[in-house]
Scaffold this active site. Structure first.
Site: not given
Length: 229
Positions: A81-83, A85-86
């Protein structure tokens, strides 16, 4: 599977963690790789992959998986999951974010599988994530990613961060019997109708082939110079 000389080879096998609707598994099939296992918790993507990839067995939540109990595979892929880091999110980071810290569950699973197979499986892992990982927590999060992946083979390794805290868009790390390479690729040059730049990181835990995977493919059909950033 046969090569150009007619020799038969056993196809590489793949397990896709954070599988979504099976993007990594589909790419594997197109590359002659056999996906056999996946991990996903969202019901609709699971229904999609059950329908389209019935040969792939689903194992559920990564936080409840044991790498020692999964079928040994040559490659583990994970677009964690990237949430957190984005640049579009709150940027809680890879350690404190309750979603992006699942990255470390994938690393745990890889280590457990390697421990259970005397270091034979998986030989490779592939990680995909947003370019925001380069700058999250002042660049320390990407440093943690590199150290965790390399640490599968060389425990306790420390990767020096760039002096200006700006990670290059592509790099290679080589060690005794392992290699790690990463680069930013943009999916719009592979037929996706949107700009979608992502970091792709490849690790070879038994040799030096990681840079070949990412840097010696530009002459292949379907690859364009614009796709590599």
């Amino acid at each position: 599977m046969q090569d150009t000389n007619g020799n038969t080879h056993k196809p590489l096998t793949l397990c896709s963690l954070f599988d979504g609707s099976g993007g990594f598994s589909l790419g594997a099939i197109l590359a002659g790789i056999k996906p056999i296992a996946s991990s996903e918790i969202e019901p609709f993507p699971i229904l999609v992959t059950h329908k389209r990839l019935p040969q792939v067995k689903h194992y559920g939540d990564v936080s409840r998986l044991s790498g020692a109990e999964l079928p040994p595979v040559d490659i583990i892929t994970f677009g964690s999951p990237c949430q957190d880091l984005s640049i579009a999110g709150k940027r809680a980071g890879i350690h404190d974010g309750d979603r992006s810290n699942l990255f470390f569950q994938a690393i745990r699973i890889i280590k457990e599988m390697r421990d259970a197979t005397n270091g034979q499986y998986p030989r490779y892992c592939v990680w995909e994530n947003v370019p925001g990982a380069f700058s999250s927590n002042g660049g320390d999060d990407f440093k943690a990613v590199l150290e965790a992946v390399i640490g599968v083979k060389e425990e306790g390794v420390e990767v020096p961060a760039p002096s200006d805290h700006r990670w290059p868009k592509a790099d290679v790390y080589l060690g005794d019997g392992w290699s790690v390479a990463y680069r930013v690729l943009d999916a719009q040059y592979w037929g996706v109708p949107q700009r979608r730049a992502r970091i792709y990181l490849v690790a070879d835990f038994a040799g030096g082939s990681a840079p070949e995977v990412l840097f010696k493919s530009e002459g292949l059909s379907g690859y364009t110079p614009q796709g590599f950033r």
